[in-house]
Design a protein around this motif. Structure first.
Motif, PDB file in Angstrom:
ATOM      1  N   GLY A  53      65.751 115.767 -23.536  1.00 44.36           N
ATOM      2  CA  GLY A  53      65.278 117.033 -24.076  1.00 44.36           C
ATOM      3  C   GLY A  53      64.302 116.910 -25.230  1.00 44.36           C
ATOM      4  N   ILE A  54      63.874 115.697 -25.533  1.00 44.32           N
ATOM      5  CA  ILE A  54      62.942 115.513 -26.639  1.00 44.32           C
ATOM      6  C   ILE A  54      62.117 114.250 -26.396  1.00 44.32           C
ATOM      7  CG2 ILE A  54      64.619 114.252 -28.038  1.00 44.32           C
ATOM      8  CD1 ILE A  54      63.377 115.521 -30.523  1.00 44.32           C
ATOM      9  N   THR A  55      60.872 114.311 -26.783  1.00 44.54           N
ATOM     10  CA  THR A  55      60.056 113.107 -26.795  1.00 44.54           C
ATOM     11  C   THR A  55      59.545 112.933 -28.221  1.00 44.54           C
ATOM     12  OG1 THR A  55      58.205 111.929 -25.784  1.00 44.54           O
ATOM     13  CG2 THR A  55      57.945 114.290 -26.064  1.00 44.54           C
ATOM     14  N   THR A  56      59.436 111.704 -28.657  1.00 46.80           N
ATOM     15  CA  THR A  56      59.032 111.455 -30.036  1.00 46.80           C
ATOM     16  C   THR A  56      58.205 110.178 -30.123  1.00 46.80           C
ATOM     17  OG1 THR A  56      59.821 111.310 -32.324  1.00 46.80           O
ATOM     18  CG2 THR A  56      61.148 110.198 -30.656  1.00 46.80           C
ATOM     19  N   GLU A  57      57.294 110.159 -31.066  1.00 45.93           N
ATOM     20  CA  GLU A  57      56.523 108.961 -31.380  1.00 45.93           C
ATOM     21  C   GLU A  57      56.378 108.877 -32.887  1.00 45.93           C
ATOM     22  OE1 GLU A  57      53.111 107.640 -29.141  1.00 45.93           O
ATOM     23  OE2 GLU A  57      53.436 109.263 -27.708  1.00 45.93           O
ATOM     24  N   VAL A  58      56.219 107.654 -33.371  1.00 44.02           N
ATOM     25  CA  VAL A  58      56.096 107.423 -34.805  1.00 44.02           C
ATOM     26  C   VAL A  58      54.934 106.469 -35.043  1.00 44.02           C
ATOM     27  CG1 VAL A  58      57.323 106.745 -36.898  1.00 44.02           C
ATOM     28  CG2 VAL A  58      58.613 107.552 -34.936  1.00 44.02           C
ATOM     29  N   PHE A  59      54.154 106.765 -36.077  1.00 46.10           N
ATOM     30  CA  PHE A  59      52.989 105.953 -36.401  1.00 46.10           C
ATOM     31  C   PHE A  59      52.959 105.641 -37.885  1.00 46.10           C
ATOM     32  CE2 PHE A  59      52.043 108.891 -32.976  1.00 46.10           C
ATOM     33  CZ  PHE A  59      51.551 108.061 -31.992  1.00 46.10           C
ATOM     34  N   CYS A  60      52.523 104.449 -38.238  1.00 44.08           N
ATOM     35  CA  CYS A  60      52.216 104.081 -39.622  1.00 44.08           C
ATOM     36  C   CYS A  60      50.691 103.966 -39.697  1.00 44.08           C
ATOM     37  CB  CYS A  60      52.863 102.754 -40.017  1.00 44.08           C
ATOM     38  SG  CYS A  60      54.637 102.886 -40.307  1.00 44.08           S
ATOM     39  N   ILE A  61      50.094 104.891 -40.400  1.00 43.18           N
ATOM     40  CA  ILE A  61      48.641 104.980 -40.443  1.00 43.18           C
ATOM     41  C   ILE A  61      48.150 104.521 -41.810  1.00 43.18           C
ATOM     42  CG2 ILE A  61      46.672 106.542 -40.232  1.00 43.18           C
ATOM     43  CD1 ILE A  61      48.668 108.415 -38.642  1.00 43.18           C
ATOM     44  N   PRO A  62      47.330 103.453 -41.864  1.00 44.94           N
ATOM     45  CA  PRO A  62      46.791 103.028 -43.161  1.00 44.94           C
ATOM     46  C   PRO A  62      45.757 104.046 -43.649  1.00 44.94           C
ATOM     47  CG  PRO A  62      45.933 101.640 -41.401  1.00 44.94           C
ATOM     48  CD  PRO A  62      46.911 102.585 -40.777  1.00 44.94           C
ATOM     49  N   PHE A  63      45.729 104.239 -44.965  1.00 47.08           N
ATOM     50  CA  PHE A  63      44.848 105.241 -45.542  1.00 47.08           C
ATOM     51  C   PHE A  63      44.429 104.808 -46.936  1.00 47.08           C
ATOM     52  CE2 PHE A  63      44.357 109.221 -48.023  1.00 47.08           C
ATOM     53  CZ  PHE A  63      43.336 109.814 -47.303  1.00 47.08           C
ATOM     54  N   ASN A  64      43.140 104.872 -47.218  1.00 46.57           N
ATOM     55  CA  ASN A  64      42.645 104.603 -48.570  1.00 46.57           C
ATOM     56  C   ASN A  64      42.790 105.869 -49.390  1.00 46.57           C
ATOM     57  OD1 ASN A  64      41.870 101.898 -48.200  1.00 46.57           O
ATOM     58  ND2 ASN A  64      40.005 102.556 -47.188  1.00 46.57           N
ATOM     59  N   SER A  65      43.476 105.739 -50.532  1.00 44.89           N
ATOM     60  CA  SER A  65      43.808 106.899 -51.345  1.00 44.89           C
ATOM     61  C   SER A  65      43.493 106.627 -52.808  1.00 44.89           C
ATOM     62  CB  SER A  65      45.307 107.193 -51.198  1.00 44.89           C
ATOM     63  OG  SER A  65      45.738 108.176 -52.107  1.00 44.89           O
ATOM     64  N   PHE A  66      43.305 107.690 -53.538  1.00 40.53           N
ATOM     65  CA  PHE A  66      43.294 107.548 -54.983  1.00 40.53           C
ATOM     66  C   PHE A  66      44.725 107.241 -55.409  1.00 40.53           C
ATOM     67  CE2 PHE A  66      39.562 110.200 -54.252  1.00 40.53           C
ATOM     68  CZ  PHE A  66      38.620 109.544 -55.033  1.00 40.53           C
ATOM     69  N   PRO A  67      44.929 106.609 -56.563  1.00 41.04           N
ATOM     70  CA  PRO A  67      46.302 106.337 -57.009  1.00 41.04           C
ATOM     71  C   PRO A  67      47.135 107.620 -57.038  1.00 41.04           C
ATOM     72  CG  PRO A  67      44.745 105.137 -58.355  1.00 41.04           C
ATOM     73  CD  PRO A  67      43.936 106.065 -57.484  1.00 41.04           C
ATOM     74  N   ILE A  68      48.380 107.489 -56.660  1.00 45.28           N
ATOM     75  CA  ILE A  68      49.289 108.639 -56.596  1.00 45.28           C
ATOM     76  C   ILE A  68      50.297 108.515 -57.730  1.00 45.28           C
ATOM     77  CG2 ILE A  68      51.024 109.809 -55.195  1.00 45.28           C
ATOM     78  CD1 ILE A  68      49.437 108.719 -52.733  1.00 45.28           C
ATOM     79  N   ILE A  69      50.308 109.484 -58.607  1.00 39.51           N
ATOM     80  CA  ILE A  69      51.201 109.467 -59.759  1.00 39.51           C
ATOM     81  C   ILE A  69      52.642 109.411 -59.300  1.00 39.51           C
ATOM     82  CG2 ILE A  69      52.008 110.814 -61.750  1.00 39.51           C
ATOM     83  CD1 ILE A  69      49.107 111.933 -61.911  1.00 39.51           C
ATOM     84  N   GLY A  70      53.381 108.451 -59.826  1.00 44.86           N
ATOM     85  CA  GLY A  70      54.802 108.318 -59.505  1.00 44.86           C
ATOM     86  C   GLY A  70      55.106 107.439 -58.302  1.00 44.86           C
ATOM     87  N   MET A  71      54.097 107.025 -57.561  1.00 48.82           N
ATOM     88  CA  MET A  71      54.335 106.154 -56.400  1.00 48.82           C
ATOM     89  C   MET A  71      54.312 104.705 -56.866  1.00 48.82           C
ATOM     90  SD  MET A  71      52.251 105.732 -52.839  1.00 48.82           S
ATOM     91  CE  MET A  71      53.350 106.130 -51.513  1.00 48.82           C
ATOM     92  N   PRO A  72      55.399 103.974 -56.627  1.00 49.45           N
ATOM     93  CA  PRO A  72      55.423 102.565 -57.035  1.00 49.45           C
ATOM     94  C   PRO A  72      54.272 101.793 -56.387  1.00 49.45           C
ATOM     95  CG  PRO A  72      57.589 103.279 -56.283  1.00 49.45           C
ATOM     96  CD  PRO A  72      56.622 104.387 -55.974  1.00 49.45           C
ATOM     97  N   SER A  74      51.133 102.124 -56.786  1.00 48.96           N
ATOM     98  CA  SER A  74      49.932 102.862 -56.421  1.00 48.96           C
ATOM     99  C   SER A  74      48.857 102.834 -57.492  1.00 48.96           C
ATOM    100  CB  SER A  74      50.263 104.317 -56.080  1.00 48.96           C
ATOM    101  OG  SER A  74      50.583 105.033 -57.252  1.00 48.96           O
ATOM    102  N   MET A  75      49.102 102.148 -58.566  1.00 47.96           N
ATOM    103  CA  MET A  75      48.094 102.106 -59.619  1.00 47.96           C
ATOM    104  C   MET A  75      47.006 101.076 -59.332  1.00 47.96           C
ATOM    105  SD  MET A  75      48.560 104.514 -61.323  1.00 47.96           S
ATOM    106  CE  MET A  75      49.712 105.756 -61.690  1.00 47.96           C
ATOM    107  N   GLY A  76      47.242 100.274 -58.307  1.00 48.47           N
ATOM    108  CA  GLY A  76      46.216  99.313 -57.901  1.00 48.47           C
ATOM    109  C   GLY A  76      46.045  98.188 -58.896  1.00 48.47           C
ATOM    110  N   ALA A  77      45.234  97.230 -58.506  1.00 41.85           N
ATOM    111  CA  ALA A  77      44.980  96.094 -59.399  1.00 41.85           C
ATOM    112  C   ALA A  77      43.489  95.888 -59.487  1.00 41.85           C
ATOM    113  CB  ALA A  77      45.654  94.847 -58.855  1.00 41.85           C
TER     114      ALA A  77
END
Length: 77
Positions: A53-72, A74-77
């Motif tokens: 009764g259900i179909t599902t798919e999952v994806f991990c999509i890479p994405f270039n982002s500005f740093p996200i406040i509070g995300m471990p 994510s401040m970059g180097a």
């Protein structure tokens, strides 16, 4: 810019006018893949009746982002 990983879970059931989705972001590909695999393991453990009764798919999509406040890591180097 930093690289983050966008986890996208898409689900479809019969006789619906749309698909459902859920999404989250992760700081590493490894953490995204771990959640993806865990989700699919939980889905595959469901009964055959449920899976018919259900179909599902999952994806991990890479994405270039500005740093996200509070995300471990994510401040970059």
């Amino acid at each position: 810019m930093i690289k983050i990983f966008f986890l996208l879970m898409i689900m479809s059931t019969p006789n619906q006018t749309t698909v459902k989705y859920n999404a989250a972001i992760y700081p590493t590909e490894e953490s995204c893949i771990m959640v993806k695999e865990s989700y699919m393991e939980a889905f595959n453990a469901k009964s055959e009746e449920y899976k018919k009764g259900i179909t599902t798919e999952v994806f991990c999509i890479p994405f270039n982002s500005f740093p996200i406040i509070g995300m471990p890591g994510s401040m970059g180097a």
